[in-house]
Design a protein around this motif. Structure first.
Motif, mmCIF file in Angstrom:
data_model
loop_
_atom_site.group_PDB
_atom_site.id
_atom_site.type_symbol
_atom_site.label_atom_id
_atom_site.label_comp_id
_atom_site.label_asym_id
_atom_site.label_seq_id
_atom_site.Cartn_x
_atom_site.Cartn_y
_atom_site.Cartn_z
ATOM 1 N N LEU A 33 4.415 5.730 -3.140
ATOM 2 C CA LEU A 33 4.774 6.905 -2.433
ATOM 3 C C LEU A 33 6.343 7.054 -2.071
ATOM 4 O O LEU A 33 6.836 7.987 -2.261
ATOM 5 C CB LEU A 33 4.127 6.498 -1.032
ATOM 6 C CG LEU A 33 4.281 7.582 0.082
ATOM 7 C CD1 LEU A 33 3.642 8.935 -0.459
ATOM 8 C CD2 LEU A 33 3.925 7.258 1.407
ATOM 9 N N LEU A 34 6.886 5.792 -2.087
ATOM 10 C CA LEU A 34 8.337 5.626 -2.161
ATOM 11 C C LEU A 34 8.980 6.243 -3.412
ATOM 12 O O LEU A 34 9.952 7.012 -3.297
ATOM 13 C CB LEU A 34 8.930 4.197 -1.745
ATOM 14 C CG LEU A 34 10.406 4.294 -1.505
ATOM 15 C CD1 LEU A 34 10.724 5.050 -0.337
ATOM 16 C CD2 LEU A 34 10.770 2.642 -1.645
ATOM 17 N N ALA B 89 -6.346 -6.198 -0.462
ATOM 18 C CA ALA B 89 -6.037 -4.978 0.238
ATOM 19 C C ALA B 89 -4.481 -5.129 0.571
ATOM 20 O O ALA B 89 -3.828 -4.045 0.567
ATOM 21 C CB ALA B 89 -6.730 -5.122 1.536
ATOM 22 N N ALA C 1 0.544 1.084 -3.045
ATOM 23 C CA ALA C 1 0.474 2.288 -2.637
ATOM 24 C C ALA C 1 1.700 2.728 -1.910
ATOM 25 O O ALA C 1 2.359 3.952 -2.251
ATOM 26 C CB ALA C 1 -0.644 2.492 -1.708
ATOM 27 N N SER C 2 2.200 1.819 -1.111
ATOM 28 C CA SER C 2 3.599 2.150 -0.382
ATOM 29 C C SER C 2 4.861 2.319 -1.393
ATOM 30 O O SER C 2 5.669 3.274 -1.383
ATOM 31 C CB SER C 2 4.089 1.199 0.358
ATOM 32 O OG SER C 2 3.254 0.719 1.344
ATOM 33 N N LEU C 3 4.599 1.453 -2.619
ATOM 34 C CA LEU C 3 5.835 1.610 -3.660
ATOM 35 C C LEU C 3 5.604 3.093 -4.263
ATOM 36 O O LEU C 3 6.742 3.649 -4.639
ATOM 37 C CB LEU C 3 5.642 0.354 -4.711
ATOM 38 C CG LEU C 3 6.845 0.100 -5.178
ATOM 39 C CD1 LEU C 3 8.133 -0.362 -4.515
ATOM 40 C CD2 LEU C 3 6.631 -0.854 -6.451
ATOM 41 N N ALA D 68 8.616 9.912 -3.232
ATOM 42 C CA ALA D 68 9.495 10.677 -2.337
ATOM 43 C C ALA D 68 10.625 10.541 -2.901
ATOM 44 O O ALA D 68 11.675 11.856 -2.816
ATOM 45 C CB ALA D 68 9.291 9.834 -1.307
ATOM 46 N N ALA E 36 -2.726 -3.727 -2.438
ATOM 47 C CA ALA E 36 -3.035 -2.505 -2.514
ATOM 48 C C ALA E 36 -2.210 -1.653 -1.429
ATOM 49 O O ALA E 36 -1.601 -0.624 -1.848
ATOM 50 C CB ALA E 36 -4.426 -2.001 -2.087
ATOM 51 N N TRP E 37 -1.833 -1.936 -0.252
ATOM 52 C CA TRP E 37 -1.081 -1.473 0.558
ATOM 53 C C TRP E 37 0.313 -1.638 0.143
ATOM 54 O O TRP E 37 1.078 -0.464 -0.027
ATOM 55 C CB TRP E 37 -0.952 -2.477 1.872
ATOM 56 C CG TRP E 37 -0.186 -2.041 3.165
ATOM 57 C CD1 TRP E 37 0.182 -0.716 3.139
ATOM 58 C CD2 TRP E 37 0.156 -2.617 4.184
ATOM 59 N NE1 TRP E 37 1.067 -0.481 4.638
ATOM 60 C CE2 TRP E 37 0.959 -1.877 4.993
ATOM 61 C CE3 TRP E 37 -0.205 -4.071 4.658
ATOM 62 C CZ2 TRP E 37 1.348 -2.417 6.307
ATOM 63 C CZ3 TRP E 37 0.389 -4.470 6.033
ATOM 64 C CH2 TRP E 37 0.953 -3.677 6.890
#
Ligand code: SF4
Ligand code: FES
Lengths: 120, 250, 132
Positions: free
Chosen positions: C124-125, C113, C120-122, C128, C116-117
């Motif tokens: 999104l970055l 997990a 997912a953050s990467l 963005a 995955a965190w």
């Protein structure tokens, strides 16, 4: 015969919101609130009105944003409702309506705004 | 030979015939390294105050009758040692969230009712007689429920559960873990009756996953896991009944 | 029948003072206030975006203010604590996962997990930086 609880409805929304908040929340806050305003990795024109208008003019990003907002709201509503009970404010229909009702209203608003961004 | 030291034991006292509310009394108890909290209480009863009332039986963490709070932590008093608290004083109280009958003795009848409500026995699909022979299980099938079957009904988990304290309609950790234990047994066919208990507001939905129940359980039953996995089952049951109007398994 | 014995029921007031695990639990639940508040903040951004450039620039300008930075730092802490605790208890809720006949231990699920965190953050970055 015991009465069946309707908790599964709000619990599912709470759970989905919890997953989204856990996976995306930290980075979302970091980008919007820290990296963009401080210009770390982003130019001064980042998150400009025109950029966001055209980005959220597409249905997918607009809907995605609305869904994230809505699930965050339900996640919050669910935990707040139960925590009020924990803190000594007994669970009641009124508080339930206030919590989940505002989450539903916020979700409706988010979907409506997403629609407006796409259409206009 | 370990030397004798002296520990202060502050004990909750309540006599239903004299007292309106409980009060505390402190005793100076000499102890040696191998003495448990239970033996400390027994020292008080034998040498300092014969009226102190508490339950115990096996002295080996298997009967589940000696549970109490030490410094707000639910423990088995026969399994906790005075040396681990010394030199601090300890405060001994009856298990939290249960009515006090006298001193450290609580009234567990509410739990016994809940235990009954989860059908805590095997319900065979068809009635069996000895002629049917043994009811065989593979090691893997045993593994599915063995952890949940370790419960000794000591009620430490209830004393750790604020949701039970706030609303004792909640079926609670040990009873719901036993429910999961029988549901997970390959010889059992009673899921349908138990699902009614699971699905109720007082069933798994009374739990907010504080999680302390699993931490304090002396037998590692992990009631928090049993309950929260049944939240998934209950949710499935809730939505799937619209797809299969005749219910599961019928 | 013998009458039920007179018993004493202890009150539950300030029950969270009794155990540190209770305070950690309330802190975990408390993150949800920030999650909801942040959703409202994003909703306000959406409203401004619909209203037009002038309104949106107000919202965008607020991001530059110290109040916003403090709000976001608090939100960051809340979301991070939420994520950590969410993944920590996740193995209790997921149905038993088996790999080659053995059940997968909790800490493996927790570690997966966390990965995955991070991933997912990467993603999104990167998205963005590409689209904002
Ligand atoms: S689940 Fe554990 S703590 Fe609870 S009654 Fe059973 S053995 Fe005791
Ligand atoms: S005396 Fe039996 S469990 Fe402690």
């Amino acid at each position: 015969m015991r009465t069946r609880s309707h908790e599964p409805i709000v619990w599912s929304l709470f759970g989905a919101g919890g997953v989204f908040a856990a996976l995306l929340g930290t980075m979302l806050v970091l980008i919007i609130g820290i990296l963009v305003p401080m210009g770390l990795g982003f130019g001064p024109d980042a998150m400009h009105y025109d950029t966001l208008r055209s980005l959220f003019g597409h249905p997918l990003p607009a809907l995605g944003l609305a869904v994230v907002i809505s699930l965050f709201l339900f996640h919050g509503a669910h935990r707040i409702y139960h925590t009020l009970h924990d803190l000594g404010i007994p669970a009641s229909k009124k508080i339930m309506l206030a919590c989940y009702g505002s989450a539903a209203a916020g979700s409706g608003a988010a979907l409506l705004l997403a629609g407006m961004l796409v259409v206009f | 030979m370990s030397q004798t030291r002296t520990i202060m034991i502050e004990c909750l006292r309540y006599d239903p015939e004299q007292d309106q509310a409980p009060h505390y009394r402190t005793y100076e108890v000499p102890f040696t390294d191998e003495m448990s909290v239970l033996e400390g209480l027994q020292y008080i009863k034998d040498h300092l105050d014969g009226s102190l009332t508490f339950r115990w039986s096996c002295r080996m963490a298997i009967c589940g009758s000696c549970g109490c709070m030490v410094n707000h932590q639910p423990i088995l008093s026969c399994q906790s040692f005075l040396r681990d608290y010394y030199p601090a004083r300890i405060r001994v109280e009856p298990l939290e969230h249960f009515p006090i009958v006298k001193d450290l003795v609580i009234d567990q009848s509410d739990f016994l009712g809940k235990l009954e409500s989860v059908t805590p026995y095997l319900v065979p699909a068809q009635p069996l007689t000895p002629e049917d022979g043994p009811n065989l299980q593979t090691p893997r099938q045993i593994e599915d429920y063995l952890g949940y079957a370790q419960c000794i009904n000591c009620l430490l988990c209830y004393a750790a559960c604020p949701q039970y304290g706030l609303n004792n309609e909640f079926t609670g950790p040990a009873a719901l873990a036993l429910l999961a234990r029988y549901n997970a047994d390959s010889r059992d066919a009673g899921q349908k009756t138990r699902m009614e208990v699971v699905n109720a507001e007082e069933g798994v939905w009374g739990c907010t996953l504080v999680g302390l129940c699993s931490e304090v359980c002396p037998k590692h039953v992990d009631p928090a896991r049993a309950i929260n996995r049944n939240k998934i089952n209950s949710t499935q049951d809730y939505f799937l009944r619209f797809l299969a109007p005749f219910g599961r398994g019928s | 029948m013998t009458p039920a014995p007179k018993t004493y029921v202890r009150p539950m007031n300030r029950w969270w003072m009794r155990h540190p695990a209770y305070r950690r639990y309330l802190l975990r639940e408390g993150t949800s206030v920030m999650v909801a508040a942040y959703a409202l903040f994003l909703l306000a951004g959406m409203v401004c975006l619909v209203l037009g450039e002038a309104a949106f620039n107000l919202w965008r300008g607020f991001l530059q203010s110290p109040v916003s930075v403090i709000f976001h730092l608090a939100a960051l802490a809340a979301f991070a604590f939420h994520a950590w605790t969410w993944f920590k208890v996740m193995p209790l809720t997921t149905p038993p996962i088996r790999f080659r006949g053995r059940s997968v231990p909790d800490r493996m699920i927790f570690r997966a997990a966390l990965w995955a965190w991070g991933i997912a953050s990467l993603i999104l970055l990167v998205l963005a930086m590409r689209f904002l």
